[in-house]
Design a protein around this motif. Structure first.
Motif, PDB file in Angstrom:
ATOM      1  N   LEU A 106       1.083  -0.952   0.359  1.00  0.00           N
ATOM      2  CA  LEU A 106       0.135  -0.228  -0.741  1.00  0.00           C
ATOM      3  C   LEU A 106       0.696   1.244   0.175  1.00  0.00           C
ATOM      4  CD1 LEU A 106      -2.696   0.804   0.555  1.00  0.00           C
ATOM      5  CD2 LEU A 106      -2.969   0.920   2.569  1.00  0.00           C
ATOM      6  N   VAL A 107       0.770   1.948  -1.334  1.00  0.00           N
ATOM      7  CA  VAL A 107       1.695   3.565  -1.650  1.00  0.00           C
ATOM      8  C   VAL A 107       0.876   4.952  -0.836  1.00  0.00           C
ATOM      9  CG1 VAL A 107       3.717   1.570  -2.300  1.00  0.00           C
ATOM     10  CG2 VAL A 107       1.380   3.167  -3.514  1.00  0.00           C
ATOM     11  N   PRO A 108       1.223   5.502  -0.510  1.00  0.00           N
ATOM     12  CA  PRO A 108       0.108   6.726  -0.420  1.00  0.00           C
ATOM     13  C   PRO A 108      -0.696   6.907  -2.489  1.00  0.00           C
ATOM     14  CG  PRO A 108       2.237   7.391   0.616  1.00  0.00           C
ATOM     15  CD  PRO A 108       2.646   5.767  -0.007  1.00  0.00           C
ATOM     16  N   SER A 109      -1.690   7.912  -2.776  1.00  0.00           N
ATOM     17  CA  SER A 109      -1.990   7.921  -3.499  1.00  0.00           C
ATOM     18  C   SER A 109      -0.848   9.023  -3.790  1.00  0.00           C
ATOM     19  CB  SER A 109      -2.756   8.611  -3.809  1.00  0.00           C
ATOM     20  OG  SER A 109      -3.342   9.321  -2.816  1.00  0.00           O
ATOM     21  N   THR A 110      -0.504   9.867  -4.172  1.00  0.00           N
ATOM     22  CA  THR A 110       0.643  10.911  -4.638  1.00  0.00           C
ATOM     23  C   THR A 110       2.222  10.156  -4.947  1.00  0.00           C
ATOM     24  OG1 THR A 110       1.507  10.815  -2.238  1.00  0.00           O
ATOM     25  CG2 THR A 110      -0.333  12.552  -3.477  1.00  0.00           C
ATOM     26  N   ALA A 111       1.911   9.165  -4.575  1.00  0.00           N
ATOM     27  CA  ALA A 111       3.409   8.294  -5.255  1.00  0.00           C
ATOM     28  C   ALA A 111       2.750   7.525  -6.907  1.00  0.00           C
ATOM     29  CB  ALA A 111       4.016   6.653  -4.626  1.00  0.00           C
ATOM     30  N   VAL A 112       2.105   7.485  -7.514  1.00  0.00           N
ATOM     31  CA  VAL A 112       1.562   7.054  -8.687  1.00  0.00           C
ATOM     32  C   VAL A 112       1.201   8.011  -9.471  1.00  0.00           C
ATOM     33  CG1 VAL A 112       0.697   4.998  -9.733  1.00  0.00           C
ATOM     34  CG2 VAL A 112       0.353   4.605  -7.050  1.00  0.00           C
ATOM     35  N   PHE A 113       1.870   7.629 -10.703  1.00  0.00           N
ATOM     36  CA  PHE A 113       1.314   8.696 -11.516  1.00  0.00           C
ATOM     37  C   PHE A 113       1.161   7.459 -13.080  1.00  0.00           C
ATOM     38  CE2 PHE A 113       6.158   8.372 -11.656  1.00  0.00           C
ATOM     39  CZ  PHE A 113       6.640   8.543 -12.736  1.00  0.00           C
ATOM     40  N   GLU A 114       0.041   8.720 -13.986  1.00  0.00           N
ATOM     41  CA  GLU A 114       0.232   8.070 -14.766  1.00  0.00           C
ATOM     42  C   GLU A 114       1.933   8.365 -16.642  1.00  0.00           C
ATOM     43  OE1 GLU A 114      -2.160   6.454 -15.756  1.00  0.00           O
ATOM     44  OE2 GLU A 114      -2.467   6.445 -13.776  1.00  0.00           O
ATOM     45  N   HIS A 115       2.224   7.325 -16.978  1.00  0.00           N
ATOM     46  CA  HIS A 115       3.376   7.515 -17.566  1.00  0.00           C
ATOM     47  C   HIS A 115       3.256   6.433 -19.139  1.00  0.00           C
ATOM     48  CE1 HIS A 115       7.083   7.772 -19.051  1.00  0.00           C
ATOM     49  NE2 HIS A 115       7.437   6.395 -19.004  1.00  0.00           N
ATOM     50  N   ALA A 116       3.228   7.188 -20.039  1.00  0.00           N
ATOM     51  CA  ALA A 116       2.682   5.852 -21.298  1.00  0.00           C
ATOM     52  C   ALA A 116       1.679   4.973 -21.394  1.00  0.00           C
ATOM     53  CB  ALA A 116       4.118   5.670 -21.682  1.00  0.00           C
ATOM     54  N   GLY A 117       0.758   5.931 -20.634  1.00  0.00           N
ATOM     55  CA  GLY A 117      -0.364   4.887 -20.844  1.00  0.00           C
ATOM     56  C   GLY A 117      -0.814   4.297 -20.375  1.00  0.00           C
ATOM     57  N   GLY A 118       0.132   4.080 -18.968  1.00  0.00           N
ATOM     58  CA  GLY A 118       0.179   3.372 -17.444  1.00  0.00           C
ATOM     59  C   GLY A 118       0.408   4.162 -16.125  1.00  0.00           C
ATOM     60  N   SER A 119       0.358   3.521 -15.282  1.00  0.00           N
ATOM     61  CA  SER A 119       0.739   3.330 -13.991  1.00  0.00           C
ATOM     62  C   SER A 119       2.306   3.451 -13.963  1.00  0.00           C
ATOM     63  CB  SER A 119       0.337   2.765 -13.381  1.00  0.00           C
ATOM     64  OG  SER A 119      -1.604   3.648 -13.543  1.00  0.00           O
ATOM     65  N   ALA A 120       3.050   3.743 -12.305  1.00  0.00           N
ATOM     66  CA  ALA A 120       4.353   4.779 -12.910  1.00  0.00           C
ATOM     67  C   ALA A 120       4.704   4.640 -11.432  1.00  0.00           C
ATOM     68  CB  ALA A 120       5.461   4.890 -14.007  1.00  0.00           C
ATOM     69  N   TYR A 158      -7.193   0.931  -5.965  1.00  0.00           N
ATOM     70  CA  TYR A 158      -6.803   2.820  -5.822  1.00  0.00           C
ATOM     71  C   TYR A 158      -8.357   2.933  -4.558  1.00  0.00           C
ATOM     72  CZ  TYR A 158      -4.671   4.360  -9.919  1.00  0.00           C
ATOM     73  OH  TYR A 158      -3.440   4.403 -10.706  1.00  0.00           O
ATOM     74  N   ARG A 159      -7.641   3.275  -3.112  1.00  0.00           N
ATOM     75  CA  ARG A 159      -8.542   3.885  -2.254  1.00  0.00           C
ATOM     76  C   ARG A 159      -8.281   4.653  -2.051  1.00  0.00           C
ATOM     77  NH1 ARG A 159      -8.588  -1.490   1.370  1.00  0.00           N
ATOM     78  NH2 ARG A 159      -7.593   0.341   2.661  1.00  0.00           N
ATOM     79  N   GLU A 160      -9.041   4.928  -0.646  1.00  0.00           N
ATOM     80  CA  GLU A 160      -9.175   6.246   0.241  1.00  0.00           C
ATOM     81  C   GLU A 160      -7.476   6.752   0.726  1.00  0.00           C
ATOM     82  OE1 GLU A 160     -12.553   6.994   1.999  1.00  0.00           O
ATOM     83  OE2 GLU A 160     -13.910   6.972   0.471  1.00  0.00           O
ATOM     84  N   ASP A 161      -7.012   5.172   1.713  1.00  0.00           N
ATOM     85  CA  ASP A 161      -6.046   5.610   2.133  1.00  0.00           C
ATOM     86  C   ASP A 161      -4.607   5.266   1.336  1.00  0.00           C
ATOM     87  OD1 ASP A 161      -6.683   3.262   1.829  1.00  0.00           O
ATOM     88  OD2 ASP A 161      -6.345   2.310   3.795  1.00  0.00           O
ATOM     89  N   GLY A 162      -5.035   4.977   0.334  1.00  0.00           N
ATOM     90  CA  GLY A 162      -4.111   5.225  -1.049  1.00  0.00           C
ATOM     91  C   GLY A 162      -3.913   4.230  -1.804  1.00  0.00           C
ATOM     92  N   VAL A 163      -2.664   3.316  -2.381  1.00  0.00           N
ATOM     93  CA  VAL A 163      -3.183   2.676  -3.676  1.00  0.00           C
ATOM     94  C   VAL A 163      -2.360   1.289  -3.315  1.00  0.00           C
ATOM     95  CG1 VAL A 163      -2.574   2.273  -5.937  1.00  0.00           C
ATOM     96  CG2 VAL A 163      -3.116   4.714  -5.284  1.00  0.00           C
ATOM     97  N   ILE A 164      -2.508   0.062  -3.393  1.00  0.00           N
ATOM     98  CA  ILE A 164      -2.595  -1.281  -4.062  1.00  0.00           C
ATOM     99  C   ILE A 164      -1.982  -1.707  -4.912  1.00  0.00           C
ATOM    100  CG2 ILE A 164      -3.455  -3.670  -3.187  1.00  0.00           C
ATOM    101  CD1 ILE A 164      -5.626  -2.762  -1.194  1.00  0.00           C
TER     102      ILE A 164
END
Length: 363
Positions: free
Chosen positions: A283-297, A320-326
């Motif tokens: 489980l990582v904070p949602s701010t750590a995940v971003f979109e890149h080349a049509g996917g997540s990174a 995607y959850r309210e407390d982060g991203v799995i």
């Protein structure tokens, strides 16, 4: 001799002015980093809702009138029989008095009709009057008796209506809404207050159509209050709406809180979690995940001496959850990722890792 020397100095000066200055090394930027550790999270579904009472009653006066007094406010804890509001009793009192007067008049007519019947029975026995006259007197007596019964019933109704000018609580609970004020004229059955009864509490959530089947099969679920996220309460799905909301296209689901916990207050925000917890999920904070080349990174930080350098890493997002991203792929436990300002990071850029601030820490 002087002229060649001056010329050489001038050429050297011009060449020095045209040469580019040496680049200044860029200072490493600080970056908020977090080490990935496996945690036990409910990876199936998480829904946010509101704690409500299972039983709520709309309280109203049973007659029309003008409110002259309101004795409770929103949030008041009330007991059975406690007075909540009053109507102007003048009209209801006059109606009750008129009904009692009609009853008294009917009883007087009945007493006279009874005396007449008794007298005419004696006259018929002595053959002074015909039997038909007695029959008429008996009919009058029966009609008078019926009018007494009618007047008595009307007097009872008028007396009850006089009592209806007082609104009382029929159950113990909490007043959650006030819909009328003193001085306002209300019709009978118009809602004046709303009472949430004491006892069972439940969480109301909205669920998309794709998750209704899973909720029907779910036995117990987990409930966590936002005010007390460290505590897990047991819950059970009690009711699923038969049709979707016209605006949101979601289904209203009521989840009963099985434990009788006095700290669970009405209106609290709670998370309902399905019982498909996955131990070892990342489980990582949602701010750590971003979109890149049509996917997540994410940016994985690799050690480079005392500094770190970011490496772009595509990842697979499970939820995607309210407390982060799995995350279900792309990174492993033990790796460190950037969790803030990821859109300003450049690959290979020297960075200085900074631990994330603890919640509630202040200056």
């Amino acid at each position: 001799m002087m002229r060649p020397l001056v010329l050489a100095v001038a050429v050297a000066t011009v060449l020095a002015a045209c040469s580019k200055p040496e680049p200044v090394a860029e200072a490493p930027r600080p970056v908020v980093a977090q080490k990935l550790t496996p945690v036990a999270v409910a990876s199936g579904a998480l829904y946010t809702g509101e704690v409500r009472a299972r039983y709520e009653s709309d309280l109203a006066f049973r007659i029309t009138g003008k409110i002259v007094e309101r004795k409770v406010d929103v949030g008041a804890v009330v007991k059975p029989g406690q007075v909540l509001a009053r109507l102007d009793p003048a009209d209801a009192g006059l109606n009750a008095e008129a009904a009692r007067a009609q009853l008294a008049a009917a009883q007087t007519d009945l007493a006279f009709a009874k005396a007449e019947v008794e007298r005419y029975r004696d006259l018929v026995a002595k053959h002074f009057v015909s039997r038909s006259v007695l029959d008429a007197k008996e009919a009058t007596f029966n009609a008078a008796a019926a009018r007494v019964a009618q007047a008595r019933a009307q007097a009872s109704v008028a007396g009850n209506q006089a009592g209806y000018t007082t609104l009382v609580a029929d159950q113990a609970g909490v007043i959650t809404a006030i819909l009328a004020e003193a001085g306002q004229v209300v019709k009978d059955s118009a809602v004046v207050m709303r009472l949430a009864r004491d006892g069972e509490r439940e969480v109301l959530i909205a669920v998309p159509e794709s998750r209704v089947a899973a909720l029907r099969k779910a036995g117990q679920v987990e409930i966590r209050l936002w005010a007390q996220p460290e505590r897990a309460l047991e819950g059970r799905v009690r009711e699923i709406a038969p049709s979707a909301d016209a605006a949101t296209r979601t289904y209203a689901v009521k989840v009963t809180i099985l434990s009788n916990d006095p700290t669970v207050q009405l209106g609290m925000t709670a998370n309902v979690i399905l019982p498909d917890a996955a131990a070892g999920a990342l489980l990582v904070p949602s701010t750590a995940v971003f979109e890149h080349a049509g996917g997540s990174a994410v940016w994985v930080l690799q050690a480079d001496g005392e500094l770190v350098k970011p490496v772009l890493r595509p990842v697979t997002v499970k939820q995607y959850r309210e407390d982060g991203v799995i995350l279900s792929g792309g990174v492993q436990a033990g790796e460190t990722v950037a969790v803030a300002g990821v859109h300003k990071i450049v690959a290979g850029q020297p960075l200085r890792p900074v631990a994330p601030a603890r919640p509630g820490a202040g200056a």
